[in-house]
Design an enzyme around this catalytic site. Structure first.
Site, PDB file in Angstrom:
ATOM      1  N   LYS A   1       0.815  -1.217   0.000  1.00  0.00           N
ATOM      2  CA  LYS A   1       0.000   0.000   0.000  1.00  0.00           C
ATOM      3  C   LYS A   1       0.853   1.272   0.000  1.00  0.00           C
ATOM      4  CE  LYS A   1      -3.435  -0.548   2.658  1.00  0.00           C
ATOM      5  NZ  LYS A   1      -4.352  -0.620   3.799  1.00  0.00           N
ATOM      6  N   LYS A   9       2.779  -3.826  10.901  1.00  0.00           N
ATOM      7  CA  LYS A   9       1.448  -3.893  11.528  1.00  0.00           C
ATOM      8  C   LYS A   9       1.616  -4.448  12.927  1.00  0.00           C
ATOM      9  CE  LYS A   9      -2.898  -3.124  10.415  1.00  0.00           C
ATOM     10  NZ  LYS A   9      -3.447  -2.109   9.489  1.00  0.00           N
ATOM     11  N   ASN A  42     -15.400   3.909  11.523  1.00  0.00           N
ATOM     12  CA  ASN A  42     -14.638   5.061  11.035  1.00  0.00           C
ATOM     13  C   ASN A  42     -14.663   5.126   9.507  1.00  0.00           C
ATOM     14  OD1 ASN A  42     -12.457   6.553   9.979  1.00  0.00           O
ATOM     15  ND2 ASN A  42     -11.322   6.414  11.882  1.00  0.00           N
TER      16      ASN A  42
HETATM   17  P1  NAD Z   1     -14.103   0.384  13.048  1.00  0.00           P
HETATM   18  O1  NAD Z   1     -13.895  -0.474  14.219  1.00  0.00           O
HETATM   19  O2  NAD Z   1     -14.265   1.857  13.226  1.00  0.00           O
HETATM   20  O3  NAD Z   1     -15.417  -0.105  12.242  1.00  0.00           O
HETATM   21  C1  NAD Z   1     -15.661  -1.430  11.877  1.00  0.00           C
HETATM   22  C2  NAD Z   1     -17.131  -1.543  11.486  1.00  0.00           C
HETATM   23  O4  NAD Z   1     -17.400  -2.877  11.064  1.00  0.00           O
HETATM   24  C3  NAD Z   1     -18.107  -1.268  12.634  1.00  0.00           C
HETATM   25  O5  NAD Z   1     -19.229  -0.567  12.127  1.00  0.00           O
HETATM   26  C4  NAD Z   1     -18.528  -2.669  13.068  1.00  0.00           C
HETATM   27  O6  NAD Z   1     -19.828  -2.678  13.676  1.00  0.00           O
HETATM   28  C5  NAD Z   1     -18.558  -3.373  11.737  1.00  0.00           C
HETATM   29  N1  NAD Z   1     -18.456  -4.818  11.833  1.00  0.00           N
HETATM   30  C6  NAD Z   1     -17.748  -5.555  12.715  1.00  0.00           C
HETATM   31  N2  NAD Z   1     -17.952  -6.866  12.486  1.00  0.00           N
HETATM   32  C7  NAD Z   1     -18.778  -6.943  11.430  1.00  0.00           C
HETATM   33  C8  NAD Z   1     -19.357  -8.004  10.711  1.00  0.00           C
HETATM   34  N3  NAD Z   1     -19.104  -9.272  11.040  1.00  0.00           N
HETATM   35  N4  NAD Z   1     -20.160  -7.723   9.677  1.00  0.00           N
HETATM   36  C9  NAD Z   1     -20.429  -6.444   9.335  1.00  0.00           C
HETATM   37  N5  NAD Z   1     -19.918  -5.395   9.979  1.00  0.00           N
HETATM   38  C10 NAD Z   1     -19.115  -5.635  11.006  1.00  0.00           C
HETATM   39  O7  NAD Z   1     -12.911   0.055  12.042  1.00  0.00           O
HETATM   40  P2  NAD Z   1     -12.409   0.911  10.805  1.00  0.00           P
HETATM   41  O8  NAD Z   1     -11.258   1.742  11.235  1.00  0.00           O
HETATM   42  O9  NAD Z   1     -13.589   1.566  10.149  1.00  0.00           O
HETATM   43  O10 NAD Z   1     -11.820  -0.238   9.865  1.00  0.00           O
HETATM   44  C11 NAD Z   1     -12.644  -1.008   8.992  1.00  0.00           C
HETATM   45  C12 NAD Z   1     -11.765  -1.713   7.972  1.00  0.00           C
HETATM   46  O11 NAD Z   1     -11.021  -0.727   7.242  1.00  0.00           O
HETATM   47  C13 NAD Z   1     -10.723  -2.682   8.527  1.00  0.00           C
HETATM   48  O12 NAD Z   1     -10.556  -3.739   7.611  1.00  0.00           O
HETATM   49  C14 NAD Z   1      -9.450  -1.839   8.568  1.00  0.00           C
HETATM   50  O13 NAD Z   1      -8.278  -2.624   8.534  1.00  0.00           O
HETATM   51  C15 NAD Z   1      -9.631  -1.043   7.307  1.00  0.00           C
HETATM   52  N6  NAD Z   1      -8.844   0.197   7.254  1.00  0.00           N
HETATM   53  C16 NAD Z   1      -9.006   1.180   8.182  1.00  0.00           C
HETATM   54  C17 NAD Z   1      -8.280   2.358   8.068  1.00  0.00           C
HETATM   55  C18 NAD Z   1      -8.499   3.514   9.004  1.00  0.00           C
HETATM   56  O14 NAD Z   1      -7.985   4.590   8.711  1.00  0.00           O
HETATM   57  N7  NAD Z   1      -9.270   3.362  10.065  1.00  0.00           N
HETATM   58  C19 NAD Z   1      -7.341   2.505   7.041  1.00  0.00           C
HETATM   59  C20 NAD Z   1      -7.195   1.476   6.115  1.00  0.00           C
HETATM   60  C21 NAD Z   1      -7.959   0.326   6.240  1.00  0.00           C
END
Ligand code: NAD
Length: 406
Positions: A91, A103, A217
């Protein structure tokens, strides 16, 4: 559940078949530079001692210091962290930032800890690893279930232990602790810039019907940004529930409903469905923004979206990738789609080292052309090599990493 590291290596195998990068280089990339497991003893509020398992994987630093978030989850284990660290290396190279891949994580359900326990655990992770961290060595950030507040505890612990003063060892910090404007929205917004840059080329209409899995998020911000730009978000979900409304959801009201009831369920005017049904809804764009391995061999044939924007990391297994490709469903891969997050993390690191503070406009004005440039280069690489966008992204990343390693 499939081992995510095997999925990541299957992707590496695939790209090595499409373009010859040389056996030695590919062999090198099959293992992280180091993977570290730690035990973190924590005194719980009731006086008992609990030992938690933590990790840091440093995958590759050819392009710069290892960079990558820290995940707190009961299912977090070393193979997941290794896969995520590998994808971070890809990435950062795709985004063209001077950072390598890393990580971290802790096997824990943070919802079961008090605030004090969570702080002691977070500081404990830093104490165990402070020797290998640093602004020019390894720069962690938030991931699933880790917040700006946790980053503030971690950077404070690190600065106390080492005397380091810039705060650049952790990103995703609160603004008052040296965080960057715009970091909260960066992943969702970067994903939108990527989608917007490729939309016409992958045959999507000007106004799309969008389905989003995950309302945290990334998913929550993405939903708001797509709606603000004139697209119709017809379905969203969280871990417990999913809702659909064919003529579009009013996202402000959805957020209020979730805050008030703790769930998306029973949102007035919408239909309750399961997360599995949500993935199979007909739409222009499906946006997985929750977890890995949600589209597999088992459900790939039932996906009816025209395209998928992977905001989560690793939501599609390699087998499912093939099925979607054969069905003509275009996938905008995670290493490109969610790279806005790490790009703004890099901006935060850069601001800290230069002792500057950029406005949100400055941040987004820098982010947009970088996302567009990466999107178009990947589209070209995919076209030249007659392959799909994920492989285009891997080809671009491996070219950049290999050039530096040589
Ligand atoms: P977060 O914890 O804020 O949100 C996760 C969301 O997924 C929540 O709404 C939760 O209720 C939902 N969820 C959990 N289990 C679930 C399921 N079984 N089915 C459906 N929904 C479910 O996390 P985030 O920061 O939003 O990250 C989400 C994804 O994005 C992850 O894969 C993370 O690695 C990726 N990501 C995040 C960032 C970042 O800046 N936060 C950057 C790159 C990638």
């Amino acid at each position: 559940m499939q081992n995510p590291f095997q999925n990541a290596m299957a992707q590496l195998d695939k790209v090595a078949k499409i373009k010859n990068f040389g056996e030695e280089f590919i062999t090198h990339l099959r293992q992280p530079d180091r993977d570290i497991r730690i035990s973190i003893p924590i005194q719980m509020d009731n006086g008992s001692l609990n030992i938690f398992e933590g990790y840091r994987v440093e995958y590759n630093n050819a392009l710069g210091p290892y960079k990558g978030g820290i995940r707190y989850h009961p299912d977090t284990e070393i193979n997941e962290v290794k896969a995520l660290a590998f994808w971070m290396a890809i990435k950062c190279a795709v985004a063209n930032i001077p950072m390598g891949g890393g990580k971290g994580g802790i096997t824990v359900d943070p919802k079961k800890l008090s605030k004090g326990e969570l702080e002691r655990l977070s500081r404990g992770w830093v104490r165990r690893l402070s020797d290998i961290l640093g602004p020019h060595k390894d720069v962690p950030a938030p991931d699933v279930n880790t917040t700006p507040e946790i980053m503030a505890w971690m950077v404070d612990e690190y600065m106390k232990l080492t005397g380091e003063k810039t705060g650049a060892t952790f990103t995703g910090k609160p603004i008052e602790n040296g965080g960057s404007e715009g970091r909260g929205e960066a992943t969702g917004l970067g994903g939108f810039y990527v989608f917007d840059s490729l939309r016409a080329q992958i045959g999507l209409p000007e106004k799309c019907k969008v389905v989003i899995q995950g309302f945290g998020n990334v998913g929550g911000n993405a939903a708001r940004i797509f709606a603000k730009n004139g697209h119709t978000v017809i379905a969203v979900s969280d871990s417990k529930s999913a809702i659909v409304k064919e003529d579009g959801l009013d996202l402000k009201k959805v957020e209020t409903h979730k805050k008030e009831t703790g769930s998306l369920k029973d949102f007035p005017g919408a239909k309750n469905i399961t997360n599995e049904e949500l993935l199979e809804l007909p739409s222009d764009l499906l946006v997985p923004a929750a977890f890995e391995n949600v589209i597999t061999e088992a459900n790939a044939n039932s996906i009816k979206a025209k395209a998928v924007l992977e905001l989560a990391n690793g939501p599609i297994t390699p087998e499912a990738d093939e099925i979607l490709f054969k069905k003509g469903i275009r996938v905008i891969p995670d290493v490109l789609a969610n790279s806005g997050g790490v790009t703004v993390s890099y901006f935060e690191w850069d601001q800290n080292l230069k002792n500057e503070h950029w406005t949100e406009k400055q941040v987004f004005d820098k982010l947009k052309p970088m996302m567009e440039d990466a999107s178009q280069k990947i589209f070209e690489r995919a076209k030249e090599n007659k392959t799909y966008l994920r492989m285009g992204a891997f080809i671009l990343a491996l070219e950049r990493i290999k050039e530096k390693m040589l």
